[in-house]
Design an enzyme around this catalytic site. Structure first.
Site, PDB file in Angstrom:
ATOM      1  N   HIS A  52       0.845  -1.196   0.000  1.00 18.35           N
ATOM      2  CA  HIS A  52       0.000   0.000   0.000  1.00 18.35           C
ATOM      3  C   HIS A  52       0.883   1.248   0.000  1.00 18.35           C
ATOM      4  O   HIS A  52       2.102   1.156   0.182  1.00 18.35           O
ATOM      5  CB  HIS A  52      -0.929   0.004   1.217  1.00 18.35           C
ATOM      6  CG  HIS A  52      -0.249  -0.115   2.528  1.00 18.35           C
ATOM      7  ND1 HIS A  52       0.474   0.901   3.095  1.00 18.35           N
ATOM      8  CD2 HIS A  52      -0.134  -1.150   3.387  1.00 18.35           C
ATOM      9  CE1 HIS A  52       0.972   0.511   4.245  1.00 18.35           C
ATOM     10  NE2 HIS A  52       0.636  -0.748   4.446  1.00 18.35           N
TER      11      HIS A  52
HETATM   12  P1  TYD Z   1      -1.642  -2.737   7.426  1.00 21.41           P
HETATM   13  O1  TYD Z   1      -1.205  -1.316   7.526  1.00 21.41           O
HETATM   14  O2  TYD Z   1      -2.327  -3.151   6.159  1.00 21.41           O
HETATM   15  O3  TYD Z   1      -0.421  -3.709   7.698  1.00 21.41           O
HETATM   16  P2  TYD Z   1       0.954  -3.931   6.883  1.00 21.41           P
HETATM   17  O4  TYD Z   1       1.194  -2.762   6.016  1.00 21.41           O
HETATM   18  O5  TYD Z   1       1.976  -4.070   7.933  1.00 21.41           O
HETATM   19  O6  TYD Z   1       0.849  -5.191   6.110  1.00 21.41           O
HETATM   20  O7  TYD Z   1      -2.574  -3.040   8.676  1.00 21.41           O
HETATM   21  C1  TYD Z   1      -3.063  -4.335   8.947  1.00 21.41           C
HETATM   22  C2  TYD Z   1      -4.297  -4.209   9.812  1.00 21.41           C
HETATM   23  O8  TYD Z   1      -3.986  -3.615  11.067  1.00 21.41           O
HETATM   24  C3  TYD Z   1      -5.394  -3.359   9.191  1.00 21.41           C
HETATM   25  O9  TYD Z   1      -6.636  -3.984   9.491  1.00 21.41           O
HETATM   26  C4  TYD Z   1      -5.312  -2.048   9.919  1.00 21.41           C
HETATM   27  C5  TYD Z   1      -4.763  -2.437  11.276  1.00 21.41           C
HETATM   28  N1  TYD Z   1      -3.902  -1.399  11.849  1.00 21.41           N
HETATM   29  C6  TYD Z   1      -4.350  -0.676  12.949  1.00 21.41           C
HETATM   30  O10 TYD Z   1      -5.468  -0.863  13.449  1.00 21.41           O
HETATM   31  N2  TYD Z   1      -3.517   0.276  13.476  1.00 21.41           N
HETATM   32  C7  TYD Z   1      -2.276   0.524  12.972  1.00 21.41           C
HETATM   33  O11 TYD Z   1      -1.547   1.389  13.493  1.00 21.41           O
HETATM   34  C8  TYD Z   1      -1.847  -0.227  11.825  1.00 21.41           C
HETATM   35  C9  TYD Z   1      -0.502   0.008  11.206  1.00 21.41           C
HETATM   36  C10 TYD Z   1      -2.688  -1.177  11.300  1.00 21.41           C
END
Ligand code: TYD
Length: 137
Positions: A52
């Site tokens: 992302h």
């Molecule tokens: P995501 O940012 O997609 O993870 P990564 O980039 O590490 O693969 O986040 C995964 C899930 O966690 C998504 O449902 C959102 C949640 N999340 C939070 O609730 N708070 C946060 O600070 C972060 C980074 C993610």
């Protein structure tokens, strides 16, 4: 924004026979104020994270333990950065597509972020990101 802005920052390291110490201060060693800290751990072998871009968020990514790769892409160019030192942090500016992979066993990825979690700040679709970045219509 260009991936050239995203650089590995060498953080202060206080070496000591009792164990080394590294610190990060809001807006000092890094070009943003810290509002949030989160970390990835217990990552299974072969897993990929990220996938992302953020509209406005700045981040510093640190391999607190073990190692992993961060692939940065601004819509034009990409580069792969290997992180394996807890005194190095990869600064990632807004509007950069990023993927994390090649996690070693026991890797811990800590992220310092300039804002609270906000799903509206994400581009989770690469095509949407490239349109927003002005790469294509
Ligand atoms: P995501 O940012 O997609 O993870 P990564 O980039 O590490 O693969 O986040 C995964 C899930 O966690 C998504 O449902 C959102 C949640 N999340 C939070 O609730 N708070 C946060 O600070 C972060 C980074 C993610």
């Amino acid at each position: 924004m260009s991936i050239d802005i995203c650089k590995v920052i060498e953080l202060p390291k206080i070496t000591d026979p009792r164990g080394n110490l590294t610190f990060v201060e809001s807006g000092r060693q890094i070009p943003f104020d810290i509002s949030r800290v989160y970390y990835l751990y217990d990552v299974p072998g072969g897993a990929e994270r990220g996938g992302h871009a953020h509209k406005a968020l700045s981040q510093l990514i640190v391999a607190m333990s073990g190692s992993f790769d961060v692939v940065l892409n601004d819509g034009y160019n990409s580069k792969r950065v290997h992180l394996n030192r807890s005194y190095n942090g990869l600064y990632v500016c807004p509007m950069i597509w990023r993927e994390l992979d090649n996690f070693s066993s026991g890797a811990v990825c800590m992220v310092l972020a300039s804002n609270f979690y906000d799903e509206d700040d994400y581009y989770r679709n690469y095509d949407d990101f490239t349109v927003a970045a002005g790469v294509r219509k």
